[in-house]
Each structure stands twice: as structure tokens, then as C-alpha cells.
Design a protein around this motif. Structure first.
Motif, PDB file in Angstrom:
ATOM      1  N   PHE A  51       0.830  -1.203   0.000  1.00  0.00           N
ATOM      2  CA  PHE A  51       0.000   0.000   0.000  1.00  0.00           C
ATOM      3  C   PHE A  51       0.866   1.255   0.000  1.00  0.00           C
ATOM      4  O   PHE A  51       0.603   2.212  -0.746  1.00  0.00           O
ATOM      5  CB  PHE A  51      -0.925  -0.014   1.222  1.00  0.00           C
ATOM      6  N   ILE A  52       1.923   1.251   0.820  1.00  0.00           N
ATOM      7  CA  ILE A  52       2.837   2.396   0.867  1.00  0.00           C
ATOM      8  C   ILE A  52       3.537   2.569  -0.470  1.00  0.00           C
ATOM      9  O   ILE A  52       3.682   3.689  -0.969  1.00  0.00           O
ATOM     10  CB  ILE A  52       3.847   2.222   2.016  1.00  0.00           C
ATOM     11  N   TYR A  53       3.959   1.466  -1.074  1.00  0.00           N
ATOM     12  CA  TYR A  53       4.612   1.524  -2.385  1.00  0.00           C
ATOM     13  C   TYR A  53       3.691   2.141  -3.429  1.00  0.00           C
ATOM     14  O   TYR A  53       4.106   3.007  -4.199  1.00  0.00           O
ATOM     15  CB  TYR A  53       5.026   0.114  -2.816  1.00  0.00           C
ATOM     16  N   ARG A  54       2.438   1.693  -3.451  1.00  0.00           N
ATOM     17  CA  ARG A  54       1.488   2.235  -4.440  1.00  0.00           C
ATOM     18  C   ARG A  54       1.212   3.721  -4.209  1.00  0.00           C
ATOM     19  O   ARG A  54       1.136   4.498  -5.155  1.00  0.00           O
ATOM     20  CB  ARG A  54       0.193   1.455  -4.393  1.00  0.00           C
ATOM     21  N   GLY A  63       4.048  12.518   1.036  1.00  0.00           N
ATOM     22  CA  GLY A  63       3.747  12.929   2.406  1.00  0.00           C
ATOM     23  C   GLY A  63       2.916  11.895   3.145  1.00  0.00           C
ATOM     24  O   GLY A  63       3.204  11.543   4.289  1.00  0.00           O
ATOM     25  N   TYR A  64       1.880  11.388   2.487  1.00  0.00           N
ATOM     26  CA  TYR A  64       1.012  10.381   3.096  1.00  0.00           C
ATOM     27  C   TYR A  64       1.791   9.089   3.336  1.00  0.00           C
ATOM     28  O   TYR A  64       1.659   8.468   4.392  1.00  0.00           O
ATOM     29  CB  TYR A  64      -0.194  10.128   2.191  1.00  0.00           C
ATOM     30  N   ILE A  68       2.574   7.223   6.958  1.00  0.00           N
ATOM     31  CA  ILE A  68       2.255   5.829   7.252  1.00  0.00           C
ATOM     32  C   ILE A  68       3.504   5.094   7.737  1.00  0.00           C
ATOM     33  O   ILE A  68       3.453   4.338   8.708  1.00  0.00           O
ATOM     34  CB  ILE A  68       1.644   5.130   6.019  1.00  0.00           C
ATOM     35  N   CYS A  69       4.625   5.306   7.072  1.00  0.00           N
ATOM     36  CA  CYS A  69       5.885   4.674   7.490  1.00  0.00           C
ATOM     37  C   CYS A  69       6.269   5.092   8.900  1.00  0.00           C
ATOM     38  O   CYS A  69       6.674   4.254   9.715  1.00  0.00           O
ATOM     39  CB  CYS A  69       7.005   5.027   6.517  1.00  0.00           C
ATOM     40  N   LEU A  70       6.160   6.354   9.204  1.00  0.00           N
ATOM     41  CA  LEU A  70       6.495   6.845  10.535  1.00  0.00           C
ATOM     42  C   LEU A  70       5.547   6.274  11.584  1.00  0.00           C
ATOM     43  O   LEU A  70       5.979   5.886  12.676  1.00  0.00           O
ATOM     44  CB  LEU A  70       6.464   8.372  10.568  1.00  0.00           C
ATOM     45  N   ALA A  71       4.264   6.189  11.266  1.00  0.00           N
ATOM     46  CA  ALA A  71       3.293   5.635  12.211  1.00  0.00           C
ATOM     47  C   ALA A  71       3.608   4.177  12.512  1.00  0.00           C
ATOM     48  O   ALA A  71       3.561   3.746  13.675  1.00  0.00           O
ATOM     49  CB  ALA A  71       1.875   5.784  11.656  1.00  0.00           C
ATOM     50  N   PHE A  72       3.940   3.403  11.484  1.00  0.00           N
ATOM     51  CA  PHE A  72       4.267   2.002  11.724  1.00  0.00           C
ATOM     52  C   PHE A  72       5.582   1.847  12.460  1.00  0.00           C
ATOM     53  O   PHE A  72       5.731   0.959  13.293  1.00  0.00           O
ATOM     54  CB  PHE A  72       4.280   1.208  10.423  1.00  0.00           C
ATOM     55  N   TYR A  73       6.535   2.700  12.195  1.00  0.00           N
ATOM     56  CA  TYR A  73       7.792   2.670  12.932  1.00  0.00           C
ATOM     57  C   TYR A  73       7.543   2.949  14.413  1.00  0.00           C
ATOM     58  O   TYR A  73       8.054   2.247  15.283  1.00  0.00           O
ATOM     59  CB  TYR A  73       8.780   3.681  12.356  1.00  0.00           C
ATOM     60  N   LEU A  74       6.751   3.964  14.696  1.00  0.00           N
ATOM     61  CA  LEU A  74       6.456   4.295  16.089  1.00  0.00           C
ATOM     62  C   LEU A  74       5.646   3.198  16.765  1.00  0.00           C
ATOM     63  O   LEU A  74       5.872   2.876  17.941  1.00  0.00           O
ATOM     64  CB  LEU A  74       5.720   5.631  16.175  1.00  0.00           C
ATOM     65  N   LEU A  75       4.722   2.587  16.044  1.00  0.00           N
ATOM     66  CA  LEU A  75       3.920   1.503  16.587  1.00  0.00           C
ATOM     67  C   LEU A  75       4.793   0.303  16.949  1.00  0.00           C
ATOM     68  O   LEU A  75       4.721  -0.220  18.072  1.00  0.00           O
ATOM     69  CB  LEU A  75       2.839   1.090  15.599  1.00  0.00           C
ATOM     70  N   ILE A  76       5.647  -0.120  16.036  1.00  0.00           N
ATOM     71  CA  ILE A  76       6.511  -1.271  16.284  1.00  0.00           C
ATOM     72  C   ILE A  76       7.521  -0.961  17.376  1.00  0.00           C
ATOM     73  O   ILE A  76       7.780  -1.787  18.259  1.00  0.00           O
ATOM     74  CB  ILE A  76       7.205  -1.706  14.981  1.00  0.00           C
ATOM     75  N   SER A  77       8.095   0.229  17.361  1.00  0.00           N
ATOM     76  CA  SER A  77       9.049   0.603  18.400  1.00  0.00           C
ATOM     77  C   SER A  77       8.382   0.664  19.771  1.00  0.00           C
ATOM     78  O   SER A  77       8.951   0.212  20.767  1.00  0.00           O
ATOM     79  CB  SER A  77       9.675   1.959  18.090  1.00  0.00           C
TER      80      SER A  77
END
Length: 95
Positions: A51-54, A63-64, A68-77
Motif C-alpha cells: 500500500f505504501i509503495y502504491r 507525504g502520506y 504511514i511509514c512513521l506511524a508504523f515505525y512508532l507503533l513497532i518501536s
């Protein structure tokens, strides 16, 4: 009853680490899905990474995608930090 009272609480930290590692591995499964199905039919096999790739390279919405990448990074961290902090003593073999 013995399993849920004794065995499961003893295995719970290991199960959490296993789920955490498998969750991180799932986020890295971009290439197989992209090559085999391309996220289809429809969007049935679309992963977050696809989804991020598309969003990035098809719709040029950097930007979007970065959000999303930052949100998942923060979630996993955050989940990793909480799991390791909560079960820090359970992983030491020097007890």
C-alpha cells in the motif's frame, strides 16, 4: 487447568517475542506479494508495505506514505519497548 495456570504464564513472554518478530517479518514481505499477485485480485493480498509503495510511486503521494511509514515505525518501536520493559526480568538466564 494446569496449562492455563502454570504453563501458559511461563510461556507468555516467549510467545510475545515470537509474535513481535513475526509481525516485523510480515511487514517485510513486499517482494513476494508484489511479484506473485501484485496485491490482487482486487486488493485481497495487499500488505501495508505494498500500500505504501502504491501511494508513493503510483499516486506520487510522498507525504502520506512517509506518515504511514512513521506511524508504523512508532507503533513497532512502542510495542517492542513495552514488551521488553515489561518482561525484562523474564529473559535473564541468571535467575
Amino acid at each position: 487447568q494446569i496449562f492455563f495456570d502454570i504453563s501458559f504464564p511461563a510461556l507468555f513472554p516467549s510467545i510475545l517475542i515470537l509474535l513481535l518478530i513475526r509481525g516485523i517479518e510480515i511487514l517485510k514481505e513486499f517482494d513476494k506479494v508484489f511479484i506473485l499477485t501484485g496485491g490482487g485480485p482486487g486488493n485481497s493480498t495487499e500488505l501495508v508495505s505494498l500500500f505504501i509503495y502504491r501511494k508513493t510511486f503510483k499516486f506520487w503521494d510522498f507525504g502520506y506514505s512517509a506518515t504511514i511509514c512513521l506511524a508504523f515505525y512508532l507503533l513497532i518501536s512502542g510495542v517492542t519497548f513495552i514488551v521488553f520493559r515489561k518482561y525484562q526480568g523474564s529473559f535473564n538466564s541468571e535467575k
